[in-house]
Write an enzyme that holds these catalytic residues in place. Structure first.
Site, PDB file in Angstrom:
ATOM      1  N   ASP A 187      50.562   5.760  58.927  1.00 54.95           N
ATOM      2  CA  ASP A 187      50.740   7.197  58.678  1.00 54.95           C
ATOM      3  C   ASP A 187      49.523   7.845  58.026  1.00 54.95           C
ATOM      4  O   ASP A 187      49.645   8.802  57.249  1.00 54.95           O
ATOM      5  CB  ASP A 187      51.990   7.451  57.812  1.00 54.95           C
ATOM      6  CG  ASP A 187      53.249   6.912  58.450  1.00 54.95           C
ATOM      7  OD1 ASP A 187      53.319   6.917  59.689  1.00 54.95           O
ATOM      8  OD2 ASP A 187      54.152   6.485  57.712  1.00 54.95           O
ATOM      9  N   LYS A 198      46.509   9.286  61.983  1.00 56.04           N
ATOM     10  CA  LYS A 198      45.804   8.822  63.192  1.00 56.04           C
ATOM     11  C   LYS A 198      46.033   9.784  64.355  1.00 56.04           C
ATOM     12  O   LYS A 198      45.099  10.102  65.088  1.00 56.04           O
ATOM     13  CB  LYS A 198      46.306   7.415  63.579  1.00 56.04           C
ATOM     14  CG  LYS A 198      46.037   6.353  62.517  1.00 56.04           C
ATOM     15  CD  LYS A 198      46.602   5.006  62.914  1.00 56.04           C
ATOM     16  CE  LYS A 198      48.122   4.970  62.964  1.00 56.04           C
ATOM     17  NZ  LYS A 198      48.792   5.117  61.651  1.00 56.04           N
ATOM     18  N   GLY A 202      54.936   6.673  64.707  1.00 51.46           N
ATOM     19  CA  GLY A 202      55.219   8.104  64.810  1.00 51.46           C
ATOM     20  C   GLY A 202      53.939   8.841  64.514  1.00 51.46           C
ATOM     21  O   GLY A 202      53.484   8.852  63.375  1.00 51.46           O
ATOM     22  N   HIS A 203      53.305   9.403  65.545  1.00 52.22           N
ATOM     23  CA  HIS A 203      52.010  10.061  65.382  1.00 52.22           C
ATOM     24  C   HIS A 203      52.198  11.566  65.573  1.00 52.22           C
ATOM     25  O   HIS A 203      52.606  12.002  66.645  1.00 52.22           O
ATOM     26  CB  HIS A 203      50.992   9.499  66.388  1.00 52.22           C
ATOM     27  CG  HIS A 203      50.731   8.038  66.190  1.00 52.22           C
ATOM     28  ND1 HIS A 203      49.948   7.293  67.023  1.00 52.22           N
ATOM     29  CD2 HIS A 203      51.134   7.179  65.216  1.00 52.22           C
ATOM     30  CE1 HIS A 203      49.892   6.041  66.585  1.00 52.22           C
ATOM     31  NE2 HIS A 203      50.607   5.948  65.497  1.00 52.22           N
ATOM     32  N   GLN A 263      50.364   1.906  63.306  1.00 45.24           N
ATOM     33  CA  GLN A 263      50.546   1.300  61.977  1.00 45.24           C
ATOM     34  C   GLN A 263      49.197   1.269  61.234  1.00 45.24           C
ATOM     35  O   GLN A 263      48.334   2.075  61.518  1.00 45.24           O
ATOM     36  CB  GLN A 263      51.171  -0.097  62.081  1.00 45.24           C
ATOM     37  CG  GLN A 263      52.626  -0.103  62.549  1.00 45.24           C
ATOM     38  CD  GLN A 263      52.806  -0.003  64.051  1.00 45.24           C
ATOM     39  OE1 GLN A 263      52.183  -0.730  64.804  1.00 45.24           O
ATOM     40  NE2 GLN A 263      53.653   0.880  64.505  1.00 45.24           N
TER      41      GLN A 263
HETATM   42  P1  GDP Z   1      49.974   8.670  61.908  1.00 43.81           P
HETATM   43  O1  GDP Z   1      51.165   7.791  62.084  1.00 43.81           O
HETATM   44  O2  GDP Z   1      48.809   7.946  61.325  1.00 43.81           O
HETATM   45  O3  GDP Z   1      49.609   9.422  63.148  1.00 43.81           O
HETATM   46  O4  GDP Z   1      50.378   9.752  60.816  1.00 43.81           O
HETATM   47  P2  GDP Z   1      51.776  10.581  60.747  1.00 43.81           P
HETATM   48  O5  GDP Z   1      51.753  11.616  61.797  1.00 43.81           O
HETATM   49  O6  GDP Z   1      52.931   9.662  60.693  1.00 43.81           O
HETATM   50  O7  GDP Z   1      51.668  11.202  59.298  1.00 43.81           O
HETATM   51  C1  GDP Z   1      50.589  11.982  58.913  1.00 43.81           C
HETATM   52  C2  GDP Z   1      51.115  13.359  58.487  1.00 43.81           C
HETATM   53  O8  GDP Z   1      50.062  14.065  57.881  1.00 43.81           O
HETATM   54  C3  GDP Z   1      51.568  14.212  59.651  1.00 43.81           C
HETATM   55  O9  GDP Z   1      52.631  15.030  59.219  1.00 43.81           O
HETATM   56  C4  GDP Z   1      50.330  15.059  59.971  1.00 43.81           C
HETATM   57  O10 GDP Z   1      50.646  16.293  60.592  1.00 43.81           O
HETATM   58  C5  GDP Z   1      49.810  15.267  58.600  1.00 43.81           C
HETATM   59  N1  GDP Z   1      48.365  15.475  58.471  1.00 43.81           N
HETATM   60  C6  GDP Z   1      47.341  14.824  59.061  1.00 43.81           C
HETATM   61  N2  GDP Z   1      46.163  15.201  58.524  1.00 43.81           N
HETATM   62  C7  GDP Z   1      46.476  16.121  57.577  1.00 43.81           C
HETATM   63  C8  GDP Z   1      45.704  16.850  56.627  1.00 43.81           C
HETATM   64  O11 GDP Z   1      44.497  16.726  56.540  1.00 43.81           O
HETATM   65  N3  GDP Z   1      46.402  17.676  55.777  1.00 43.81           N
HETATM   66  C9  GDP Z   1      47.743  17.855  55.845  1.00 43.81           C
HETATM   67  N4  GDP Z   1      48.321  18.708  55.004  1.00 43.81           N
HETATM   68  N5  GDP Z   1      48.489  17.153  56.706  1.00 43.81           N
HETATM   69  C10 GDP Z   1      47.870  16.304  57.542  1.00 43.81           C
HETATM   70  P1  IMO Z   2      52.389   4.668  62.435  1.00 39.54           P
HETATM   71  O1  IMO Z   2      51.754   4.265  63.745  1.00 39.54           O
HETATM   72  C1  IMO Z   2      54.137   3.432  58.679  1.00 39.54           C
HETATM   73  C2  IMO Z   2      56.452  -0.272  58.665  1.00 39.54           C
HETATM   74  C3  IMO Z   2      57.941  -0.185  58.401  1.00 39.54           C
HETATM   75  C4  IMO Z   2      58.136  -1.510  57.684  1.00 39.54           C
HETATM   76  C5  IMO Z   2      57.216  -2.448  58.445  1.00 39.54           C
HETATM   77  C6  IMO Z   2      57.888  -3.256  59.537  1.00 39.54           C
HETATM   78  O2  IMO Z   2      53.151   5.940  62.514  1.00 39.54           O
HETATM   79  O3  IMO Z   2      51.381   4.627  61.344  1.00 39.54           O
HETATM   80  P2  IMO Z   2      58.760  -2.634  61.962  1.00 39.54           P
HETATM   81  O4  IMO Z   2      59.790  -1.636  62.396  1.00 39.54           O
HETATM   82  O5  IMO Z   2      57.410  -2.397  62.543  1.00 39.54           O
HETATM   83  O6  IMO Z   2      59.191  -4.056  62.117  1.00 39.54           O
HETATM   84  O7  IMO Z   2      58.645  -2.394  60.364  1.00 39.54           O
HETATM   85  O8  IMO Z   2      56.206  -1.627  59.020  1.00 39.54           O
HETATM   86  N1  IMO Z   2      55.954   0.556  59.790  1.00 39.54           N
HETATM   87  C7  IMO Z   2      55.246   1.683  59.623  1.00 39.54           C
HETATM   88  N2  IMO Z   2      54.889   2.328  58.496  1.00 39.54           N
HETATM   89  N3  IMO Z   2      53.730   3.878  59.870  1.00 39.54           N
HETATM   90  C8  IMO Z   2      54.044   3.223  61.003  1.00 39.54           C
HETATM   91  O9  IMO Z   2      53.524   3.541  62.201  1.00 39.54           O
HETATM   92  C9  IMO Z   2      54.879   2.090  60.915  1.00 39.54           C
HETATM   93  N4  IMO Z   2      55.410   1.221  61.818  1.00 39.54           N
HETATM   94  C10 IMO Z   2      56.041   0.295  61.113  1.00 39.54           C
HETATM   95  O10 IMO Z   2      58.253   0.897  57.595  1.00 39.54           O
HETATM   96  O11 IMO Z   2      57.668  -1.418  56.366  1.00 39.54           O
HETATM   97 MG    MG Z   3      53.164   7.736  61.551  1.00 42.00          MG
END
Ligand code: GDP
Ligand code: IMO
Ligand code: MG
Length: 421
Positions: A13, A16, A40-41, A222
């Site tokens: 998270d 990415k 979840g991106h 991840q």
């Molecule tokens: P990922 O799994 O690495 O793609 O990240 P996620 O989407 O799960 O979580 C990142 C969160 O941060 C999302 O809600 C993005 O919209 C948000 N985000 C990314 N870059 C920024 C930033 O620079 N500032 C803010 N406020 N939100 C950001």
């Molecule tokens: P993105 O791509 C954050 C975590 C789960 C748990 C561990 C194992 O959005 O960054 P799993 O379901 O993979 O067997 O869970 O990994 N986890 C993540 N945490 N971002 C993710 O993906 C994750 N995918 C799995 O919360 O701790």
């Molecule tokens: Mg994510």
């Protein structure tokens, strides 16, 4: 741009999805190489929010080729739902290619994922319950089914019957409800028939693309410390989330890769269980009160803490990170004094790397240095020079501690809230 591997340098998270979307402008192909719909991106285009689980975030830019590589585990029913969700939002799902070798996730994987977590009790991993661990388990045990099996209707009907029979015995031993073959078969047959048009040999496709000189962007899922080998085992996911996973998960060889971009937040978050040395509930409360840091897949509140330079430096080591993309700088805008973890103390021992022994890591106390905050909004900054002086000093310091070049700073979720340093 050449062939770029983008990975998460923390616990997932990191943002990415947003950075992939920005970099896709200059890419021809975007490839997912590991993980499944546990990812979840999030990408914002204007006011519209897209959360991608299995489909590469490149899908949001017209004309880009998107590949789901052999290293990914696919829940076909959920993938069809994701495609339909995108179509509803007006996104064209064209130019999508799915590896015939990618393994499948079945309802018994999801059920086993849940049952094992229940059995673990207070030692649970906190998985996303998407069946990811059991599906990769079947792959390693050589008992998995692949996309190529799914699209071959006759073959699939036979092998699925055996798999359901075998797994029902295991589910019964857990005291869980057995699955009905006909129900699972119907859902998977429908999904398989929908997905068939996208399934191909993606290794050959990527080989031709790299020979042509196409720019390929490898989208990690991840993060480094969720890697099955390099993460905080057993509190990890079941794939190689580090840069090497991009090669094995796509069939593109290491000597065809040109650089590695590591994405990290300006602070630290983690969702799920396991040690997090720089965890700080006050920062978590502050970010949650702003409506931030809730999981994109499960909606769980993320644990939060100060930036951990021991961890990101370690991530640089195992991924070979060349360039850093630091996201969510704006999350620190209101803080007076910002801490950065520069070492771990465990008893009399000082560590400058993340120990493999989970019990030792759980005992590690962070050693902090402090930085003055900037206490002004950064979300409207569009260039390095517009950033407050203290923000620039902080960014330079964390890049130096991590050991890679500062490349991108993100000050908000939108495309335009991106500063190339
Ligand atoms: P990922 O799994 O690495 O793609 O990240 P996620 O989407 O799960 O979580 C990142 C969160 O941060 C999302 O809600 C993005 O919209 C948000 N985000 C990314 N870059 C920024 C930033 O620079 N500032 C803010 N406020 N939100 C950001
Ligand atoms: P993105 O791509 C954050 C975590 C789960 C748990 C561990 C194992 O959005 O960054 P799993 O379901 O993979 O067997 O869970 O990994 N986890 C993540 N945490 N971002 C993710 O993906 C994750 N995918 C799995 O919360 O701790
Ligand atoms: Mg994510």
């Amino acid at each position: 741009m050449a062939n770029t591997i983008l990975i998460g340098a923390q616990w997932g998270d990191e943002g990415k999805g947003k950075i992939i979307d920005v970099l896709t402008e200059k890419a021809d192909i975007v490839v997912r190489t590991q993980g499944g719909n546990n990812a979840g991106h999030t990408v914002y285009l204007g006011k519209k929010k897209y959360v991608l689980h299995l489909i590469p975030s490149g899908i949001l830019r017209r004309g880009k080729v998107c590949v789901i590589g052999n290293g990914v585990v696919i829940d076909p029913v959920s993938l069809v739902e994701e495609i339909d969700g995108l179509l509803k939002l007006g996104v064209r799902v064209k130019n999508l290619y799915i590896s015939e070798s990618a393994h499948l996730v079945f309802p018994y994987h999801r059920e086993l994922d849940s049952q094992r977590e229940i059995l673990k009790g207070k030692n649970k991993i906190g998985t996303t319950k998407r069946g990811i661990g059991p599906a990769y388990g079947d792959k390693a045990a050589r008992t998995g089914l692949r996309m190529i099996d799914l699209i071959n209707a006759e073959r699939f009907a036979g092998v699925l019957r055996l798999k359901i029979k075998e797994n029902n015995e295991i589910l019964k031993a857990f005291g869980a409800k057995p699955l009905n073959y006909a129900t699972v078969h119907k859902a998977y047959r429908e999904a398989g028939d929908r997905l068939k048009q996208y399934v191909t040999n993606t290794v050959v496709l990527l080989h031709h693309a790299t020979r042509r000189g196409d720019n390929v962007l490898f989208e990690g899922a991840q993060g480094t410390f969720l890697d099955i080998d390099h993460g905080t085992y057993p509190f990890v996911t079941s794939s190689n989330t580090t840069s090497g996973g991009a090669c094995t998960g796509s069939g593109v060889a290491p000597n065809r890769m040109d650089r590695v971009v590591g994405v990290m937040k300006a602070y630290t978050t983690r969702v799920g269980e396991g040690p997090l040395p720089s965890e700080n509930p006050e920062i978590a409360d502050m970010l949650h009160a702003m409506g931030r840091e809730f999981g994109a897949t499960t909606g769980r509140p993320r644990r939060c803490g100060w930036f951990d330079a021991v961890a990101t430096h370690h991530a640089c080591m195992v991924n070979g990170i060349d360039d850093l993309a630091v996201t969510n700088l704006d999350g620190l805008d209101t803080i007076e004094t910002i801490k950065v973890c520069v070492g771990y103390r465990a008893g009399l021992q000082r560590l400058d790397y993340v120990p493999a022994d989970i019990e030792l890591l759980a005992k590690c106390e962070p050693i902090y240095v402090e930085f003055p905050g900037w206490q002004q909004p950064t979300d409207k900054c569009r260039s390095w020079k517009q950033l407050p002086v203290n923000a620039r000093k902080y960014l330079k310091a964390i890049a130096k501690l991590t050991g890679a070049e500062l490349y991108i700073v993100s000050v908000g979720p939108a495309r335009e809230q991106t500063i190339f340093v």
